[in-house]
Design an enzyme around this catalytic site. Structure first.
Site, mmCIF file in Angstrom:
data_model
loop_
_atom_site.group_PDB
_atom_site.id
_atom_site.type_symbol
_atom_site.label_atom_id
_atom_site.label_comp_id
_atom_site.label_asym_id
_atom_site.label_seq_id
_atom_site.Cartn_x
_atom_site.Cartn_y
_atom_site.Cartn_z
ATOM 1 N N PRO A 271 0.824 -1.214 0.000
ATOM 2 C CA PRO A 271 0.000 0.000 0.000
ATOM 3 C C PRO A 271 0.853 1.258 0.000
ATOM 4 O O PRO A 271 1.994 1.267 0.498
ATOM 5 C CB PRO A 271 -0.804 -0.120 1.300
ATOM 6 C CG PRO A 271 0.015 -0.997 2.182
ATOM 7 C CD PRO A 271 0.701 -1.969 1.264
ATOM 8 N N ASP A 272 0.296 2.329 -0.585
ATOM 9 C CA ASP A 272 0.999 3.607 -0.496
ATOM 10 C C ASP A 272 0.659 4.260 0.841
ATOM 11 O O ASP A 272 0.148 3.607 1.746
ATOM 12 C CB ASP A 272 0.662 4.503 -1.688
ATOM 13 C CG ASP A 272 -0.821 4.867 -1.758
ATOM 14 O OD1 ASP A 272 -1.555 4.596 -0.796
ATOM 15 O OD2 ASP A 272 -1.245 5.421 -2.795
ATOM 16 N N PHE A 273 0.946 5.525 0.963
ATOM 17 C CA PHE A 273 0.803 6.161 2.268
ATOM 18 C C PHE A 273 -0.515 6.920 2.435
ATOM 19 O O PHE A 273 -1.230 6.725 3.408
ATOM 20 C CB PHE A 273 1.977 7.125 2.504
ATOM 21 C CG PHE A 273 3.280 6.404 2.724
ATOM 22 C CD1 PHE A 273 3.737 6.129 4.005
ATOM 23 C CD2 PHE A 273 4.051 5.989 1.655
ATOM 24 C CE1 PHE A 273 4.925 5.451 4.217
ATOM 25 C CE2 PHE A 273 5.243 5.325 1.847
ATOM 26 C CZ PHE A 273 5.680 5.052 3.138
ATOM 27 N N ARG A 274 -0.854 7.765 1.478
ATOM 28 C CA ARG A 274 -1.905 8.746 1.724
ATOM 29 C C ARG A 274 -3.234 8.476 1.030
ATOM 30 O O ARG A 274 -4.208 9.158 1.298
ATOM 31 C CB ARG A 274 -1.395 10.144 1.320
ATOM 32 C CG ARG A 274 -0.259 10.612 2.215
ATOM 33 C CD ARG A 274 0.384 11.905 1.704
ATOM 34 N NE ARG A 274 1.400 12.368 2.617
ATOM 35 C CZ ARG A 274 2.638 11.892 2.677
ATOM 36 N NH1 ARG A 274 3.003 10.929 1.848
ATOM 37 N NH2 ARG A 274 3.507 12.359 3.540
ATOM 38 N N ASN B 91 11.068 4.546 -2.168
ATOM 39 C CA ASN B 91 10.592 3.316 -1.543
ATOM 40 C C ASN B 91 11.696 2.635 -0.749
ATOM 41 O O ASN B 91 12.879 2.784 -1.051
ATOM 42 C CB ASN B 91 10.043 2.357 -2.607
ATOM 43 C CG ASN B 91 8.804 2.904 -3.278
ATOM 44 O OD1 ASN B 91 8.189 3.845 -2.772
ATOM 45 N ND2 ASN B 91 8.436 2.343 -4.411
ATOM 46 N N ASP C 230 11.353 -0.847 -0.043
ATOM 47 C CA ASP C 230 10.967 -2.260 -0.106
ATOM 48 C C ASP C 230 11.965 -3.180 -0.797
ATOM 49 O O ASP C 230 11.829 -4.409 -0.730
ATOM 50 C CB ASP C 230 9.592 -2.406 -0.778
ATOM 51 C CG ASP C 230 9.509 -1.705 -2.134
ATOM 52 O OD1 ASP C 230 10.441 -1.859 -2.947
ATOM 53 O OD2 ASP C 230 8.512 -0.996 -2.369
ATOM 54 N N HIS D 20 15.223 7.213 0.892
ATOM 55 C CA HIS D 20 14.634 7.020 2.222
ATOM 56 C C HIS D 20 15.128 5.738 2.892
ATOM 57 O O HIS D 20 14.534 5.269 3.861
ATOM 58 C CB HIS D 20 13.105 7.014 2.137
ATOM 59 C CG HIS D 20 12.531 8.351 1.781
ATOM 60 N ND1 HIS D 20 11.302 8.509 1.163
ATOM 61 C CD2 HIS D 20 13.034 9.601 1.937
ATOM 62 C CE1 HIS D 20 11.077 9.798 0.962
ATOM 63 N NE2 HIS D 20 12.104 10.479 1.421
#
Length: 251
Positions: free
Chosen positions: A34-37, A108, A110, A125
């Protein structure tokens, strides 16, 4: 007859000497992360089960104040070990192997770009795959974090292990940012995908590109839409799959 976006993008890639990619959470949503917002994203889904907002739990201050809660949230909502690369990850790996792409710059954490085969991945990040003891600096893989209970402890000194991800309140790695700027300056085609381009200072990297056409692939509007020479709001995976076929690498 008007060509579709994938045909235009494939032509641009074919004619480019050096491509650079800048991406965000939307690059991995089609891999089940899932993304964040967005609706159903990380920030919304984490509000019922946990007593603190996700933004607070993902802060440096919170990690040191309440590391047990941090790790419960982190293991359940931030790490997706079973996720597999999608066609966008594979397209970028194809382009690197062909000598077309000089870097993947990603927000990302991941590791899916590396899983797809990309080698030059600049993770602004950080990454869930790398972890460091806060006391002695010893390095650990993801397995150490996921296979331990509570706060993982260093085997050498007993100190708390912290993921090498950039938490709120932390600075980005200046070496990664400098390498990203160099890759952008060297490119004559920039692909931007799956990012709202609202998180600074990472999003400001896009504004540094002046080398040629800018293709922007995102479902929702961004502050950089007016700068894009090609704006694509379709599924990134579907577009990437078609581009791979057109370039002869997606058979």
């Amino acid at each position: 007859m008007e060509r579709d976006s994938a045909e235009v993008l494939a032509d641009w890639i074919g004619n480019a000497d050096t491509v650079v990619f800048f991406g965000g959470a939307g690059t991995s949503t089609e891999s089940g992360i899932p993304d964040f917002r967005s609706v159903g994203g990380l920030y919304e889904s984490g509000q019922d089960e946990f007593p603190y907002p996700p933004e607070e739990m993902l802060s440096r201050d919170f990690f040191y104040r309440k590391p047990e809660i941090f790790y419960k949230f982190y293991r359940e909502r931030m790490v997706y070990r079973e996720a597999q690369p999608n066609d966008m990850h594979r397209l970028l790996a194809d382009l690197e192997r062909q000598g077309k792409l000089n870097a993947v710059i990603t927000q990302n954490i991941d590791g899916l770009h590396q899983k797809a085969g990309s080698r030059r991945v600049l993770e602004v990040h950080g990454s869930v795959l790398s972890n460091t003891c806060t006391e002695c600096g010893a390095k650990y893989g993801l397995g150490t974090v996921m296979n331990s209970d509570g706060v993982p402890a260093c085997k050498l000194c007993g100190g708390a292990i912290k993921p090498d991800v950039v938490l709120y309140g932390e600075m980005l790695d200046s070496n990664v940012l400098e390498a990203s700027v160099r890759a952008i300056e060297e490119a004559d085609l920039m692909l931007v995908g799956g990012t709202s381009l609202t998180v600074q200072p990472a999003a400001s990297l896009v504004g540094m590109f002046t080398g040629g056409p800018l293709a922007l692939l995102n479902r929702t509007p961004t502050p950089y839409d007016s700068r894009a020479d090609l704006l694509i709001t379709e599924s990134m995976g579907a577009v990437a799959q078609r581009v791979r076929r057109l370039l002869g690498s997606g058979r």
